[in-house]
Write a protein that holds these residues in place. Structure first.
Motif, PDB file in Angstrom:
ATOM      1  N   LYS A 299       0.754  -1.439  -0.240  1.00 26.88           N
ATOM      2  CA  LYS A 299      -0.114  -0.016   0.032  1.00 26.88           C
ATOM      3  C   LYS A 299       1.100   1.443  -0.092  1.00 26.88           C
ATOM      4  O   LYS A 299       0.616   2.102  -0.532  1.00 26.88           O
ATOM      5  CB  LYS A 299      -0.890  -0.174   1.261  1.00 26.88           C
ATOM      6  CG  LYS A 299      -2.269  -1.304   1.165  1.00 26.88           C
ATOM      7  CD  LYS A 299      -2.780  -1.062   2.230  1.00 26.88           C
ATOM      8  CE  LYS A 299      -4.110  -2.184   2.462  1.00 26.88           C
ATOM      9  NZ  LYS A 299      -4.705  -2.321   3.667  1.00 26.88           N
ATOM     10  N   ILE A 300       1.833   1.292   0.768  1.00 28.19           N
ATOM     11  CA  ILE A 300       2.797   2.550   0.797  1.00 28.19           C
ATOM     12  C   ILE A 300       3.431   2.618  -0.501  1.00 28.19           C
ATOM     13  O   ILE A 300       3.649   3.681  -1.018  1.00 28.19           O
ATOM     14  CB  ILE A 300       3.873   2.207   2.003  1.00 28.19           C
ATOM     15  CG1 ILE A 300       3.150   2.147   3.480  1.00 28.19           C
ATOM     16  CG2 ILE A 300       4.983   3.351   1.825  1.00 28.19           C
ATOM     17  CD1 ILE A 300       4.164   1.737   4.531  1.00 28.19           C
ATOM     18  N   ALA A 301       3.855   1.317  -1.007  1.00 36.59           N
ATOM     19  CA  ALA A 301       4.429   1.458  -2.298  1.00 36.59           C
ATOM     20  C   ALA A 301       3.882   2.063  -3.628  1.00 36.59           C
ATOM     21  O   ALA A 301       4.239   3.044  -4.313  1.00 36.59           O
ATOM     22  CB  ALA A 301       4.970   0.257  -2.810  1.00 36.59           C
ATOM     23  N   VAL A 302       2.400   1.674  -3.597  1.00 34.99           N
ATOM     24  CA  VAL A 302       1.481   2.208  -4.631  1.00 34.99           C
ATOM     25  C   VAL A 302       1.375   3.653  -4.473  1.00 34.99           C
ATOM     26  O   VAL A 302       1.159   4.436  -5.665  1.00 34.99           O
ATOM     27  CB  VAL A 302       0.428   1.378  -4.574  1.00 34.99           C
ATOM     28  CG1 VAL A 302      -0.745   1.455  -3.550  1.00 34.99           C
ATOM     29  CG2 VAL A 302      -0.233   1.444  -6.143  1.00 34.99           C
ATOM     30  N   LEU A 303       1.052   4.222  -3.232  1.00 33.57           N
ATOM     31  CA  LEU A 303       0.662   5.489  -3.073  1.00 33.57           C
ATOM     32  C   LEU A 303       1.859   6.320  -3.254  1.00 33.57           C
ATOM     33  O   LEU A 303       1.796   7.444  -3.832  1.00 33.57           O
ATOM     34  CB  LEU A 303       0.174   5.875  -1.521  1.00 33.57           C
ATOM     35  CG  LEU A 303      -0.973   4.992  -1.214  1.00 33.57           C
ATOM     36  CD1 LEU A 303      -1.495   5.028   0.297  1.00 33.57           C
ATOM     37  CD2 LEU A 303      -2.332   5.454  -2.120  1.00 33.57           C
ATOM     38  N   THR A 304       2.952   6.000  -2.931  1.00 33.71           N
ATOM     39  CA  THR A 304       4.072   6.669  -3.063  1.00 33.71           C
ATOM     40  C   THR A 304       4.429   6.902  -4.429  1.00 33.71           C
ATOM     41  O   THR A 304       4.814   7.911  -4.947  1.00 33.71           O
ATOM     42  CB  THR A 304       5.548   6.239  -2.274  1.00 33.71           C
ATOM     43  OG1 THR A 304       5.029   6.120  -0.920  1.00 33.71           O
ATOM     44  CG2 THR A 304       6.750   6.899  -2.545  1.00 33.71           C
ATOM     45  N   HIS A 305       4.462   5.937  -5.217  1.00 30.75           N
ATOM     46  CA  HIS A 305       4.710   5.865  -6.658  1.00 30.75           C
ATOM     47  C   HIS A 305       3.886   6.704  -7.452  1.00 30.75           C
ATOM     48  O   HIS A 305       4.127   7.424  -8.614  1.00 30.75           O
ATOM     49  CB  HIS A 305       4.864   4.348  -7.265  1.00 30.75           C
ATOM     50  CG  HIS A 305       6.069   3.814  -6.826  1.00 30.75           C
ATOM     51  ND1 HIS A 305       7.169   4.155  -7.254  1.00 30.75           N
ATOM     52  CD2 HIS A 305       6.190   2.707  -6.239  1.00 30.75           C
ATOM     53  CE1 HIS A 305       8.351   3.413  -6.535  1.00 30.75           C
ATOM     54  NE2 HIS A 305       7.638   2.355  -6.097  1.00 30.75           N
ATOM     55  N   TRP A 306       2.442   6.554  -6.989  1.00 34.67           N
ATOM     56  CA  TRP A 306       1.497   7.427  -7.634  1.00 34.67           C
ATOM     57  C   TRP A 306       1.735   9.041  -7.707  1.00 34.67           C
ATOM     58  O   TRP A 306       1.695   9.609  -8.547  1.00 34.67           O
ATOM     59  CB  TRP A 306       0.120   7.162  -7.394  1.00 34.67           C
ATOM     60  CG  TRP A 306      -1.002   7.805  -8.203  1.00 34.67           C
ATOM     61  CD1 TRP A 306      -1.506   6.967  -9.355  1.00 34.67           C
ATOM     62  CD2 TRP A 306      -1.424   9.160  -8.242  1.00 34.67           C
ATOM     63  NE1 TRP A 306      -2.238   8.024  -9.845  1.00 34.67           N
ATOM     64  CE2 TRP A 306      -2.407   9.335  -9.054  1.00 34.67           C
ATOM     65  CE3 TRP A 306      -1.438  10.076  -7.107  1.00 34.67           C
ATOM     66  CZ2 TRP A 306      -2.998  10.514  -9.355  1.00 34.67           C
ATOM     67  CZ3 TRP A 306      -2.002  11.260  -7.306  1.00 34.67           C
ATOM     68  CH2 TRP A 306      -2.917  11.490  -8.291  1.00 34.67           C
ATOM     69  N   VAL A 307       2.056   9.107  -6.394  1.00 33.70           N
ATOM     70  CA  VAL A 307       2.213  10.876  -5.984  1.00 33.70           C
ATOM     71  C   VAL A 307       3.630  11.310  -6.672  1.00 33.70           C
ATOM     72  O   VAL A 307       3.546  12.227  -7.378  1.00 33.70           O
ATOM     73  CB  VAL A 307       2.277  11.052  -4.783  1.00 33.70           C
ATOM     74  CG1 VAL A 307       2.892  12.460  -4.428  1.00 33.70           C
ATOM     75  CG2 VAL A 307       0.908  10.507  -3.907  1.00 33.70           C
TER      76      VAL A 307
END
Length: 652
Positions: A299-307
């Motif tokens: 979850k942290i990875a997908v949010l960080t990469h999207w931003v």
């Protein structure tokens, strides 16, 4: 009360001006010594006097006396410039006098000062410069000027009031800090920094990387701290050295007790402002992104990469909030652009909407942050609290299209989380070289005419992956093939690219580490003699050097005085199998090297087996920031690796 403050300020500036007018002659005599003879101009006196109010607002008298020694020095000083930020400071030339060698003087009309927008790139926050032209100067002229400034210096991370005077009060009201470089770019006879604070305030300070004369004295209702150095020569720079703030003399001071208090304040100012308040449209995007993600790291990875990939870096002034206060999610998600604090703020809000505990953090990209709590920051990042209670730093600004969540180009970097309970300074850890490997394996053959044919495959991870993949993630697709071809042309202008395979979707950086395979032919790659061929190993011959940043460090230096930097820790493995014509023998001696140390390791072999030459090298560079004591190990490892790229001779 206000009249009393204005009277005190007027007396302060008058006194400072009088002191300068009476004192610079003695420094001119010192400047006549041989050590100053070759300089284009000499700063006789560089003096800053600061008067701090109970609110923390500072009034500065910045005085400089410069002696012109030749025509080049005259040209360098014919225009005076001073930078300031109108959001937090005001600046003006108070007086400018040119003293001539015949004893006469010329007063420059400060009303002719130009005040204009300062040059900027990427961040357009309205910084300004004042400029005053002095006209033609002659050798022997002495320029004596004073700039008066009020306000404060702030990190590039406050909801600022609109009242003209109160806007100069620091965001952390009542606190004062300053960071004073005590190095010089030109010979300086004397440099003085004096600050007077209210007697009821306490201030801690430390002088780093050198020594100065210092004193603390009571002056009326205040305490005066004075720091001075004599005979400052231009600071000698070494190639690839750390920032001057990490090597040259500097003064740090602050009335803030410790970093924990700053951390709690930073947390509160953003929570009160509502920087991370959820909005429905962003919540919908978060729910969409984390759907199907089971672990916290997924979850942290997908949010960080999207931003990181979707908020463009572009800084324009947006009024309120240009300071320590992060703009709110409504603005950031709507505009989809901003500077580091806007990108970090978006990620913090996204993480909170996904159920995480996340906060902003301040950091300094490029140099060290000291234990004295002076705001030496220029960058904003995020931290998220993991299920085990640890805080994990995240930097969406520096990881667009990067397989990392925290850029390892920021290893060994201090940061300060803004958390409710307060935090001390933290430091980002080292990242193992294996996390940033680049591997090139070539399978080649060379014929008696010197034509080289074969293929090579390059794979990479981490920061190395980002470097090599950049053409696919940020470049035009029409340039992909040309960029691949240029890698071969860097090896030889005669190279012909037969084919290149970079997979179906090289833009998909999250899928797997980058992998590219080339097939090629290079006529006359080897220089041909009567019965011999001379050539460089292909994998060591200017191939993908843009990712090998260590090659841009000057390893001819035998010793270093200061710490030095590379782009990132890195593992470089270069292997080549070369089939040579029957009957040819390698004339170079076989090689076998092994070096290990705290900073770097190297292993390498070169040998002939039948009609094959086999070259294998492995270079591990273990840090981003190295101490001067690491130089011998680093230099030996890199220089030894370079010897494997020397010319080879095979003879029939």
């Amino acid at each position: 009360m206000k009249k009393k403050q204005l009277l005190t300020l007027a007396l302060f500036f008058t006194a400072s001006a009088a002191v300068q007018g009476q004192s610079w002659k003695m420094y001119e005599q010192r400047a006549g010594s041989q050590e100053y003879a070759g300089a284009d101009y000499v700063t006789l006196l560089d003096s800053t006097h600061v008067s701090v109010r109970p609110t923390g607002q500072g009034s500065f008298a910045v005085c400089k006396v410069i002696k012109v020694q030749n025509l080049k020095g005259a040209l360098s000083n014919r225009v005076l410039k001073y930078d300031y930020d109108p959001l937090t400071a005001a600046a003006a030339f108070r007086r400018v006098t040119i003293w001539h060698s015949d004893g006469t003087s010329t007063e420059i009309d400060v009303a002719k000062t130009c005040d204009y927008v300062a040059p900027a790139r990427a961040i357009y926050w309205g910084a300004r410069q004042i400029m005053l032209e002095l006209g033609a100067l002659r050798p022997g002229d002495v320029i004596d000027y004073e700039v008066e400034k009020k306000g404060f210096t702030y990190a590039l991370l406050a909801d600022l009031p609109t009242d003209d005077d109160s806007r100069f009060i620091p965001p952390m009201r009542g606190q004062f800090y300053d960071i004073v470089p005590f190095w010089a770019t030109e010979p300086t006879v004397r440099k003085v920094y004096k600050v007077v604070i209210p007697k009821e305030k306490d201030m801690q300070y430390q002088f780093y990387q050198g020594a100065c004369t210092s004193s603390v004295r009571f002056e009326g209702e205040g305490k005066a701290y004075t720091f001075a150095m004599d005979n400052l020569m231009p600071f000698a720079k070494e190639p690839n050295m750390v920032d001057f703030f990490d090597a040259a003399p500097k003064l740090m001071m602050s009335t803030t007790p410790d970093w924990r208090e700053k951390s709690r304040w930073f947390n509160k100012v953003n929570e009160d402002y509502g920087s991370f308040d959820a909005i429905p449209e962003a919540q919908k995007k978060v729910d969409e992104l984390i759907k199907g993600k089971k672990t916290e790291m997924e979850k942290i990875a997908v949010l960080t990469h999207w931003v990181a990939d979707n908020i463009r870096y572009a800084g324009v002034t947006m009024g309120k909030g240009e300071g320590f206060t992060l703009h709110n999610l409504k603005m950031n998600y709507t505009d989809r652009c901003g500077v580091c604090k806007d990108i970090a703020g978006t990620l913090i809000a996204f993480l909170r909407m996904a159920g995480f505990e996340a906060y902003p953090a301040m950091t300094m990209a490029g140099s060290r942050v000291e234990t004295i709590p002076a705001d030496h920051f220029n960058h904003c990042v995020a931290v998220v609290r993991l299920s085990d209670g640890t805080l994990m730093p995240l930097d969406p600004t520096w990881v667009p299209f990067c397989r990392e969540l925290w850029s390892s180009a920021e290893q060994q970097q201090n940061y300060l989380p803004g958390i409710p309970e307060g935090s001390d300074l933290c430091v980002t850890p080292l990242s193992a070289p294996e996390n940033h490997y680049v591997r090139i394996h070539a399978d080649n053959q060379i014929d008696e005419k010197g034509t080289l044919k074969g293929s090579f495959t390059i794979t990479a991870e981490g920061q190395s992956d980002s470097n090599i993949r950049r053409i696919f993630t940020t470049g035009f697709q029409s340039e992909w093939h040309n960029t691949m071809e240029r890698q071969l042309l860097n090896v030889s202008p005669k190279a012909r690219l037969i084919s290149v395979d970079y997979g179906k979707s090289p833009k998909d950086y999250q899928k797997a580490p980058i992998r590219i395979t080339f097939r090629y032919e290079i006529p006359s790659y080897a220089m041909k003699g009567t019965d011999e061929l001379v050539f460089k190993p292909f994998v060591m011959n200017n191939l993908y050097t843009q990712v090998m940043s260590y090659l841009r460090i000057d390893t001819s230096l035998e010793t270093r005085k200061y710490a030095f930097k590379d782009a990132c820790s890195r593992l470089v493995e270069l292997d080549e199998t070369l089939r040579i014509p029957a009957g040819y023998q390698l004339q170079n001696e076989a090689k076998n090297d092994e070096i290990s140390g705290q900073a770097a390791d190297f292993e390498g072999t070169l040998r002939q087996s039948g009609n094959k030459l086999q070259l294998n090298t492995r270079l591990a560079l273990k840090k981003r920031v190295y101490e001067a004591s690491d130089w011998e190990n680093f230099r030996n490892a890199v220089n030894t690796s370079k010897t494997y790229g020397e010319y080879l001779v095979i003879k029939k």
